[in-house]
Design a protein around this motif. Structure first.
Motif, PDB file in Angstrom:
ATOM      1  N   GLU A  46       0.829  -1.201   0.000  1.00  0.00           N
ATOM      2  CA  GLU A  46       0.000   0.000   0.000  1.00  0.00           C
ATOM      3  C   GLU A  46       0.863   1.250   0.000  1.00  0.00           C
ATOM      4  O   GLU A  46       1.896   1.295   0.660  1.00  0.00           O
ATOM      5  CB  GLU A  46      -0.916   0.016   1.228  1.00  0.00           C
ATOM      6  N   LEU A  47       0.421   2.266  -0.720  1.00  0.00           N
ATOM      7  CA  LEU A  47       1.071   3.566  -0.692  1.00  0.00           C
ATOM      8  C   LEU A  47       0.441   4.379   0.433  1.00  0.00           C
ATOM      9  O   LEU A  47      -0.464   5.191   0.225  1.00  0.00           O
ATOM     10  CB  LEU A  47       0.914   4.279  -2.038  1.00  0.00           C
ATOM     11  N   GLY A  48       0.916   4.122   1.656  1.00  0.00           N
ATOM     12  CA  GLY A  48       0.384   4.824   2.822  1.00  0.00           C
ATOM     13  C   GLY A  48      -1.111   4.621   2.964  1.00  0.00           C
ATOM     14  O   GLY A  48      -1.631   3.520   2.753  1.00  0.00           O
ATOM     15  N   ASP A  49      -1.823   5.718   3.290  1.00  0.00           N
ATOM     16  CA  ASP A  49      -3.274   5.675   3.475  1.00  0.00           C
ATOM     17  C   ASP A  49      -4.025   6.187   2.259  1.00  0.00           C
ATOM     18  O   ASP A  49      -5.189   6.593   2.356  1.00  0.00           O
ATOM     19  CB  ASP A  49      -3.665   6.519   4.707  1.00  0.00           C
ATOM     20  N   THR A  50      -3.371   6.177   1.108  1.00  0.00           N
ATOM     21  CA  THR A  50      -4.003   6.707  -0.101  1.00  0.00           C
ATOM     22  C   THR A  50      -5.041   5.758  -0.687  1.00  0.00           C
ATOM     23  O   THR A  50      -5.840   6.156  -1.547  1.00  0.00           O
ATOM     24  CB  THR A  50      -2.948   6.985  -1.183  1.00  0.00           C
ATOM     25  N   GLY A  51      -5.031   4.507  -0.247  1.00  0.00           N
ATOM     26  CA  GLY A  51      -5.913   3.512  -0.846  1.00  0.00           C
ATOM     27  C   GLY A  51      -5.343   2.887  -2.107  1.00  0.00           C
ATOM     28  O   GLY A  51      -5.927   1.961  -2.673  1.00  0.00           O
ATOM     29  N   ARG A  52      -4.195   3.382  -2.525  1.00  0.00           N
ATOM     30  CA  ARG A  52      -3.552   2.870  -3.729  1.00  0.00           C
ATOM     31  C   ARG A  52      -2.657   1.693  -3.376  1.00  0.00           C
ATOM     32  O   ARG A  52      -1.896   1.749  -2.416  1.00  0.00           O
ATOM     33  CB  ARG A  52      -2.731   3.980  -4.395  1.00  0.00           C
ATOM     34  N   THR A  53      -2.750   0.628  -4.132  1.00  0.00           N
ATOM     35  CA  THR A  53      -1.872  -0.523  -3.948  1.00  0.00           C
ATOM     36  C   THR A  53      -1.027  -0.724  -5.195  1.00  0.00           C
ATOM     37  O   THR A  53      -1.420  -0.356  -6.305  1.00  0.00           O
ATOM     38  CB  THR A  53      -2.668  -1.807  -3.659  1.00  0.00           C
TER      39      THR A  53
END
Length: 341
Positions: A46-53
């Motif tokens: 995961e890219l932090g809490d961005t929701g992007r994986t």
């Protein structure tokens, strides 16, 4: 508009923290690649809490051509193979291993301390990230050195097990649990039991009786801050999961008072001074976890030397000691040298 960024070692403690910090600091990314060994290929991070994986790719098969920046957290052996390959392809490597730190044509950077040194990165297209214990110390030393010129530093470190990776953290957890239930607490990662104990031994021993970790603090401080500064270190592993602490005693060439030191530290970039001189008026490792700052407490005059100051310094070693500093280097590189795609 942004940079094409690679995180190598994306499934490890530091690699995951790099991804978190890239997101937290809103680093301008147009494209992101997460790399690891073949064992982790196909996993998602995961890219932090961005929701992007991002799906993890095998570093062995990755073509770095056309990528701008690679944040490496893969250890010296793999770095030796892949960093020159990435650098030759035009992708600037910011390396967290110890491999290149003392190479004279590779900048060793702590952005709050020696940002101008990054201008030499084009010689190898590689920039080195310092040892975790060195990074937080030189951030604290820099404003004091500029004011009164440091002559000598005596430092004792209290380093968390996360500095030894996931195996170190697992060993502390398992030994602590085993002791409570009456099972054996045999050391595997460390040379002695780490639970409810401290170990004055980090990395291998050298001929003079110091350890390589202590040597790193000496030579890296000289390269980053000033080659004239004398340093002696005792590095100790302690049963803390995350966060390195240091007791630092500093001797200066010129007059400096505790009040001077507090004022300088309060105003310095990257430092949070918490020094209330009362119960709880200082920072401990558990309070610095997840924070960007290097915390300084217990600032006082050292009466055993002329022009002496003693202080306590704490930082999240996975952040300022590794991932944060690497991202800050990338930010500095972008400001001074790289154009966004």
């Amino acid at each position: 508009m942004g940079y094409r960024v690679v995180v190598a070692g994306a499934t490890g403690n530091v690699g995951r923290e790099m991804l978190n910090i890239l997101a937290e600091r809103e680093f301008p990314i147009s494209d992101l690649a997460a790399l690891a060994s073949s064992r982790s290929q196909g996993e998602e991070v995961e890219l932090g809490d961005t929701g992007r994986t991002v799906k993890v790719q095998n570093i062995e098969h990755f073509d770095p051509t056309g990528w701008d920046i690679a944040l490496f957290a893969i250890g010296s052996d793999a770095t030796r193979i892949h960093a020159p390959r990435f650098a030759a392809a035009g992708c600037t490597v910011i390396d967290n291993s110890s491999l290149y730190r003392m190479e004279p044509d590779v900048p060793l950077i702590v952005p709050e301390v020696n940002p101008d040194a990054i201008d030499g990165y084009k010689a190898r297209n590689i920039i080195a990230n310092p040892n975790c214990s060195t990074a937080q110390m030189v951030v604290a030393l820099k404003p004091l050195h500029d004011f009164a010129t440091i002559r000598r530093v005596v430092v004792s470190t209290y380093q968390s097990v996360s500095g030894a990776g996931k195996q170190g953290m697992d060993e502390l957890f398992e030994q602590s649990r085993n002791i409570f239930v009456g099972d054996p607490a045999e050391p595997k990662k460390f040379t002695k039991q780490i639970a409810f104990n401290v170990i004055p031994h980090i990395d291998s021993f050298l001929d003079d009786g110091s350890t390589k970790e202590e040597w790193k603090m000496v030579v890296e401080t000289k390269k980053i801050l000033d080659p004239k500064v004398k340093v002696v270190a005792t590095c100790v592993r302690v049963p803390v999961f995350v966060g390195h602490s240091e007791a630092i005693h500093i001797e200066f060439e010129n007059d400096i008072s505790a009040a001077d030191a507090q004022r300088l530290l309060r105003e310095a970039p990257g430092i949070m001074l918490v020094d209330k001189r009362e119960d709880g008026g200082y920072v401990t490792p558990i309070e610095c976890v997840g924070e960007f700052a290097t915390y300084v407490s217990r600032v006082r005059e050292d009466p055993t030397v002329e022009n002496g100051i003693a202080l306590w310094c704490v930082s999240d070693n996975l952040r300022k000691g590794a991932a944060l500093n690497a991202v800050q280097i990338a930010e500095l590189l972008g400001r001074r040298h790289l154009k966004k795609g």
